[in-house]
Design an enzyme around this catalytic site. Sequence first.
Site, mmCIF file in Angstrom:
data_model
loop_
_atom_site.group_PDB
_atom_site.id
_atom_site.type_symbol
_atom_site.label_atom_id
_atom_site.label_comp_id
_atom_site.label_asym_id
_atom_site.label_seq_id
_atom_site.Cartn_x
_atom_site.Cartn_y
_atom_site.Cartn_z
ATOM 1 N N LYS A 209 2.583 -2.590 -2.092
ATOM 2 C CA LYS A 209 3.422 -2.939 -0.832
ATOM 3 C C LYS A 209 2.100 -3.248 -0.208
ATOM 4 C CE LYS A 209 6.307 1.518 -0.492
ATOM 5 N NZ LYS A 209 6.380 2.529 0.009
ATOM 6 N N ARG A 243 3.418 7.931 -5.347
ATOM 7 C CA ARG A 243 4.581 7.049 -6.092
ATOM 8 C C ARG A 243 3.965 6.281 -6.615
ATOM 9 N NH1 ARG A 243 8.098 3.394 -4.900
ATOM 10 N NH2 ARG A 243 10.651 4.000 -5.528
HETATM 11 N N1 LIG Z 1 9.402 8.527 -0.787
HETATM 12 C C1 LIG Z 1 9.550 7.154 -1.183
HETATM 13 N N2 LIG Z 1 10.554 6.462 -2.201
HETATM 14 C C2 LIG Z 1 10.452 5.129 -1.866
HETATM 15 N N3 LIG Z 1 11.373 4.379 -2.370
HETATM 16 C C3 LIG Z 1 11.172 2.824 -2.560
HETATM 17 C C4 LIG Z 1 10.395 2.192 -2.052
HETATM 18 C C5 LIG Z 1 9.911 0.988 -1.433
HETATM 19 O O1 LIG Z 1 9.204 0.374 -3.183
HETATM 20 P P1 LIG Z 1 9.665 -0.448 -4.269
HETATM 21 O O2 LIG Z 1 10.482 -1.013 -3.966
HETATM 22 O O3 LIG Z 1 8.568 -0.776 -5.215
HETATM 23 O O4 LIG Z 1 10.449 1.271 -5.555
HETATM 24 N N4 LIG Z 1 9.027 3.261 -1.166
HETATM 25 C C6 LIG Z 1 9.227 4.584 -1.603
HETATM 26 C C7 LIG Z 1 8.180 5.798 -0.452
HETATM 27 O O5 LIG Z 1 7.361 4.937 -0.350
HETATM 28 N N5 LIG Z 1 8.479 7.015 -0.719
#
Ligand SMILES: Nc1nc2ncc(COP(=O)(O)O)nc2c(=O)[nH]1
Length: 267
Positions: A209, A243
């Site tokens: 991020k 995650r």
């Molecule tokens: N629970 C949870 N779900 C998520 N899904 C997508 C993204 C966005 O990141 P990505 O597009 O790299 O998946 N961040 C989160 C997060 O911080 N927590």
Amino acid sequence: MTLVMGILNVTPDSFSDGGRFLGVDEAIAHAHALAASGADIIDVGGESTRPGATRVTSEAEQVRVLDLIQAIALPTLPTISIDTMNASTALAAVAAGVRIVNDVSGGLADPDMLPAVATTDADIVLQHWRGHSADMYARAHYDDIVSEVIGELAARTQAAVDAGIPRERIILDPGFGFGKEPADNWLLARELSRLTAQGHRVLVGTSRKRMIAEVAGAGERDTDIATAVTSVLAAQAGAWAVRVHDVATTRLALRTWRAWTGSGEGS
Ligand SMILES: Nc1nc2ncc(COP(=O)(O)O)nc2c(=O)[nH]1
């Protein structure tokens, strides 16, 4: 022991790996690679939540994810979570073998989500959120971000309980990014133990991020090393799971942390 959730986005424009695993075959292969790297959970996402992303229909989302979920919902593979804001997708995914509904909107995007999850035995991740990617930055002002995030997550927890979801099935997530400026994110990270002290499992997602890029620069290797450092710090603050895109690096970091602290053997 802090679990590692591996990210498997099957979207053409995800924030950090857009388009790399869009095909089902590539996605299945990546799921197996995440498992081989030591993922405890695989988080399947069919809609990008990157800043400015436009929404896709739940039908289009389900076309992207359901065949994949059916192909990897195996006893020999890790638990699967579905990263969705749509109740219909959550129900279809649970029917296909998903055990966790990961809703970045904390049930706000789709009013049917909490009642729908209540009809299943799946866990639900309620992430802190203040609006869709398209306009989330417009509502991102915080006076006291830690107290506001904890307070807003408490409200979402109560809404989930009121909808019939038992407290023990609720996982909280501070929602790093998601309209929060990097400085706000680091403030939230510094006080993560105030959220884990609330008594719910807490999932943390910093991987690749903007807050990480601010420290690591643009290189993917440095980004994943910096992410792994945040994984250890999240574990130290009591996070239930982290995650991440690069499971292996975070697993190594957590193994090293456990060796240092003597907090449990094994990988
Ligand atoms: N629970 C949870 N779900 C998520 N899904 C997508 C993204 C966005 O990141 P990505 O597009 O790299 O998946 N961040 C989160 C997060 O911080 N927590």
